[in-house]
Design an enzyme around this catalytic site. Structure first.
Site, PDB file in Angstrom:
ATOM      1  N   ASP A  67      11.771   4.550   0.043  1.00  0.00           N
ATOM      2  CA  ASP A  67      10.697   4.825   1.002  1.00  0.00           C
ATOM      3  C   ASP A  67      10.989   4.236   2.380  1.00  0.00           C
ATOM      4  O   ASP A  67      11.927   3.461   2.546  1.00  0.00           O
ATOM      5  CB  ASP A  67       9.352   4.303   0.463  1.00  0.00           C
ATOM      6  CG  ASP A  67       9.450   2.900  -0.137  1.00  0.00           C
ATOM      7  OD1 ASP A  67      10.430   2.187   0.153  1.00  0.00           O
ATOM      8  OD2 ASP A  67       8.555   2.518  -0.902  1.00  0.00           O
ATOM      9  N   ASN A 136      -1.024  -3.431  -7.206  1.00  0.00           N
ATOM     10  CA  ASN A 136      -1.922  -2.360  -7.662  1.00  0.00           C
ATOM     11  C   ASN A 136      -1.213  -1.356  -8.575  1.00  0.00           C
ATOM     12  O   ASN A 136      -1.755  -0.308  -8.885  1.00  0.00           O
ATOM     13  CB  ASN A 136      -2.535  -1.628  -6.455  1.00  0.00           C
ATOM     14  CG  ASN A 136      -1.484  -0.948  -5.590  1.00  0.00           C
ATOM     15  OD1 ASN A 136      -0.291  -0.976  -5.905  1.00  0.00           O
ATOM     16  ND2 ASN A 136      -1.918  -0.329  -4.504  1.00  0.00           N
ATOM     17  N   HIS A 138       1.598   0.203  -7.844  1.00  0.00           N
ATOM     18  CA  HIS A 138       2.377   1.250  -7.170  1.00  0.00           C
ATOM     19  C   HIS A 138       3.873   1.084  -7.450  1.00  0.00           C
ATOM     20  O   HIS A 138       4.358  -0.028  -7.670  1.00  0.00           O
ATOM     21  CB  HIS A 138       2.080   1.329  -5.662  1.00  0.00           C
ATOM     22  CG  HIS A 138       2.612   0.231  -4.811  1.00  0.00           C
ATOM     23  ND1 HIS A 138       2.000  -0.157  -3.637  1.00  0.00           N
ATOM     24  CD2 HIS A 138       3.691  -0.574  -4.920  1.00  0.00           C
ATOM     25  CE1 HIS A 138       2.685  -1.128  -3.081  1.00  0.00           C
ATOM     26  NE2 HIS A 138       3.721  -1.400  -3.839  1.00  0.00           N
ATOM     27  N   GLU A 143       0.779   5.208  -4.421  1.00  0.00           N
ATOM     28  CA  GLU A 143      -0.400   4.389  -4.647  1.00  0.00           C
ATOM     29  C   GLU A 143      -1.223   4.945  -5.816  1.00  0.00           C
ATOM     30  O   GLU A 143      -1.022   6.094  -6.225  1.00  0.00           O
ATOM     31  CB  GLU A 143      -1.260   4.374  -3.363  1.00  0.00           C
ATOM     32  CG  GLU A 143      -0.529   3.872  -2.120  1.00  0.00           C
ATOM     33  CD  GLU A 143      -0.300   2.353  -2.106  1.00  0.00           C
ATOM     34  OE1 GLU A 143      -0.324   1.708  -3.172  1.00  0.00           O
ATOM     35  OE2 GLU A 143      -0.084   1.817  -1.004  1.00  0.00           O
TER      36      GLU A 143
HETATM   37  P1  PGA Z   1       7.644  -7.078  -3.620  1.00  0.00           P
HETATM   38  O1  PGA Z   1       7.036  -5.633  -3.490  1.00  0.00           O
HETATM   39  O2  PGA Z   1       8.993  -6.931  -4.275  1.00  0.00           O
HETATM   40  O3  PGA Z   1       7.750  -7.575  -2.214  1.00  0.00           O
HETATM   41  O4  PGA Z   1       6.711  -7.886  -4.459  1.00  0.00           O
HETATM   42  C1  PGA Z   1       7.087  -4.753  -4.552  1.00  0.00           C
HETATM   43  C2  PGA Z   1       6.306  -3.521  -4.226  1.00  0.00           C
HETATM   44  O5  PGA Z   1       5.313  -3.588  -3.497  1.00  0.00           O
HETATM   45  O6  PGA Z   1       6.684  -2.447  -4.723  1.00  0.00           O
END
Ligand code: PGA
Length: 236
Positions: A67, A136, A138, A143
């Site tokens: 992304d 959450n 995702h 999302e």
């Molecule tokens: P993080 O993010 O590795 O910084 O915890 C993971 C995500 O939001 O997919």
């Protein structure tokens, strides 16, 4: 879904690197899917170490990132483009033309999404996809509520994602509100998935994932339907 529980973040990074190294050495022209965020940083450090020690080469590897923010200049320190070049690509022998990151600064975002999806397909699909998970649930920027069939698309970021990512910006208002992301359908087509989970803040997500309930309200739950997922997890 295979779970590997390790005692700390260093072990998680080493375990993930061991798998990636093995896959790349087995198939030097592997197509890999890469993630940004705090979790895979240790993996990338281990891969750089392995490259510098002559244990691994990225010279034939093709990469696709999950992304990118929309509207953030690629030279901005918070862009995922910068993240990937600084944390990995500048330090290994990957060929620049084999690196793919969605372009969040193009006029026609819909065309970009279609072309990104086509590129992945024309590369023969992703052999191994590295994933993190959001609080959450995702995966990439898919999302809660995103269709499990979605292909690469434009998303509006959740308030909780904006709040979580604000730590990388001066303040919350600077966090872009949109992004381009591979869809869940795109991710599920990967032949193998490596999900990395680190940190106390992910406890709720871990419980939900472990429950095995598959629902679009918790995007990562779809991984239960994938035949080849390894979850490497540490509570620390
Ligand atoms: P993080 O993010 O590795 O910084 O915890 C993971 C995500 O939001 O997919």
């Amino acid at each position: 879904m295979k779970w590997i529980k390790v005692s700390n973040y260093k072990d998680l990074s080493e375990e993930a690197a061991k798998i990636m190294k093995e896959r790349i050495n087995n198939k030097p022209n592997l197509t890999i899917g890469l993630a940004t965020g705090s979790t895979p940083e240790g993996l990338y450090k281990e891969l750089i170490k392995a490259y510098k020690q002559g244990e691994l080469s990225f010279s034939e590897v093709t990469s696709y990132n999950l992304d990118e923010y929309i509207g953030l200049d690629i030279n901005s320190p918070q862009s995922y483009y910068q993240f990937m070049f600084q944390k990995l690509f500048n330090n290994v022998d990957i060929q620049k033309e084999k690196i793919h990151i969605p372009n969040g600064n193009t006029k026609d975002l819909q065309v970009e999404c279609v072309q990104y999806e086509e590129l992945i397909k024309n590369s023969g699909g992703i052999d191994i996809q590295v994933l993190g998970i959001g609080n959450n649930g995702h995966i990439a920027f898919n999302e809660p509520g995103t269709s499990f069939d979605a292909k690469t698309h434009v998303v509006e970021l959740d308030e909780s994602t904006i709040a979580a990512n604000a730590r990388f910006f001066n303040n919350k208002d600077e966090v872009p509100v949109q992004a381009i992301t591979m869809g869940i359908g795109t991710i599920m087509k990967s032949k193998e998935i490596l999900l990395l989970i680190s940190g106390k803040g992910k406890q709720e997500a871990i419980e939900k994932l472990k429950s095995g309930v598959v629902t679009e309200d918790f995007p990562a739950s779809i991984l239960h339907k994938h035949p080849n997922v390894t979850v490497i997890i540490t509570n620390n």
